[in-house]
Design a protein around this motif. Sequence first.
Motif, short mmCIF file in Angstrom:
data_model
loop_
_atom_site.label_atom_id
_atom_site.label_comp_id
_atom_site.label_asym_id
_atom_site.label_seq_id
_atom_site.Cartn_x
_atom_site.Cartn_y
_atom_site.Cartn_z
N THR A 74 -33.28 -8.63 26.81
CA THR A 74 -33.60 -7.63 25.80
C THR A 74 -35.12 -7.45 25.75
O THR A 74 -35.86 -8.31 26.24
N PRO A 75 -35.59 -6.37 25.16
CA PRO A 75 -37.04 -6.19 25.04
C PRO A 75 -37.73 -7.38 24.37
O PRO A 75 -38.81 -7.80 24.81
N SER A 76 -37.15 -7.95 23.33
CA SER A 76 -37.74 -9.12 22.68
C SER A 76 -37.84 -10.29 23.63
O SER A 76 -38.86 -10.99 23.68
N ILE A 133 -42.22 -2.50 27.82
CA ILE A 133 -41.36 -3.37 26.99
C ILE A 133 -41.31 -2.84 25.56
O ILE A 133 -40.24 -2.79 24.94
N VAL A 134 -42.47 -2.44 25.03
CA VAL A 134 -42.49 -1.95 23.64
C VAL A 134 -41.69 -0.65 23.54
O VAL A 134 -40.90 -0.46 22.59
N GLY A 137 -38.12 -1.45 23.51
CA GLY A 137 -37.74 -2.03 22.22
C GLY A 137 -37.56 -0.97 21.15
O GLY A 137 -36.67 -1.07 20.29
N THR A 140 -34.22 0.90 21.87
CA THR A 140 -33.00 0.16 21.50
C THR A 140 -32.97 -0.14 20.01
O THR A 140 -32.01 -0.74 19.53
N THR A 142 -34.83 -2.24 18.37
CA THR A 142 -35.31 -3.59 18.02
C THR A 142 -36.71 -3.53 17.44
O THR A 142 -37.05 -4.28 16.51
N PHE A 143 -37.55 -2.67 18.02
CA PHE A 143 -38.93 -2.57 17.56
C PHE A 143 -39.08 -1.36 16.64
O PHE A 143 -38.40 -0.35 16.79
N LEU A 190 -41.32 -5.91 15.41
CA LEU A 190 -39.89 -5.85 15.11
C LEU A 190 -39.61 -4.90 13.96
O LEU A 190 -40.33 -4.87 12.97
N GLN A 194 -34.54 -6.13 11.84
CA GLN A 194 -34.40 -7.13 12.91
C GLN A 194 -35.13 -8.42 12.58
O GLN A 194 -34.92 -9.43 13.22
#
Lengths: 199, 199
Positions: A74-76, A133-134, A137, A140, A142-143, A190, A194
Amino acid sequence: MGTEPATDILEATYHTLSEYGYADLTLQDIAAEADTSKASIHYYYGSKEQLFVALVDFLYERHADNFNAADDGTPSERLDSLLRTLLTDEAGTSDRKFRTAMLEMQAQAPYHEAIRDRLADFDDRLFDQFRGIVEAGIETGTFDSSVDPASAAALLVTTVRGAHVREVAVNHSSEQLYATVSGYAEAHLLADRQRGVVR
Amino acid sequence: MGTEPATDILEATYHTLSEYGYADLTLQDIAAEADTSKASIHYYYGSKEQLFVALVDFLYERHADNFNAADDGTPSERLDSLLRTLLTDEAGTSDRKFRTAMLEMQAQAPYHEAIRDRLADFDDRLFDQFRGIVEAGIETGTFDSSVDPASAAALLVTTVRGAHVREVAVNHSSEQLYATVSGYAEAHLLADRQRGVVR
């Protein structure tokens, strides 16, 4: 040694650079370490500047795994994996030697355009990886979607560079900083729902 | 020139270091720039290493104002003032020259303990200043009391160091980063009820 002569020379350059420092390093030192001659170094690499440009490429290739390690998960998880690789010594490679050599090359950059250009490529690729990545995130969920991926990536690249300089120049552990940067990422990137749920 | 010979020598060291870089710098270059002799440099400073230790002190004293500029105002104002001084060129001083000289000294630190010790002092004082501001902000209720002042200070010092390296080595503007770091500070340090109210 015992591989290609051109590679032996780069290995020897890397080793003697980390040991003596750029200022005190001579082609003779490198030739002795590589068990070859100064003429051979000139044959393979031309000038001292070209040798060090090749060294930057060599260091990049060797550590390219660091930059690509974070492609799964996952991105995290990818962010955490990249930060771990960049800031801790878990990989068991001689990170301090690498960071010392990189600091030397950074200090040469103002006077050698070809070295500066290579380091700028290095920098751009790390920036792109953090930004990717950010962005993933945010996609999806997540961020936090209010985070600007480019700003977050700029801050992360800058922090990693600063951590490496402080480790080499004033013996501050990058590893201690890993927790702080991860904490920043958690608090700042985040999405609210999340927080405390995933890393 | 025209001040004390010892000071002229340090000025000349600073200037020639920024121009040629440590590796290509000779005492003869410094003597020529200071309009003096190599013997005079040895008389005032002993070895080349001692000269560069004195240079780090000289750079620190000259830029001590940067570190003390942020003594007035609220904690938010002091933090902003310190970040502006460290990351922007508003002061109109030759910040790039200073940062180039500092990067050279950082690259020498692994090989020269006396330089490393001075740079570590430098680093500690900046850390203390950031920590003091964050502590004051928590005391006055401006900053979130769940923030650990030491971690926040470590992250800020590291980011400032990284910004300077990226500026000198790969031409990334520290000024652009000022907005990002300020944004981090706002999002991460300010207590919830203060967000959007004060800076």
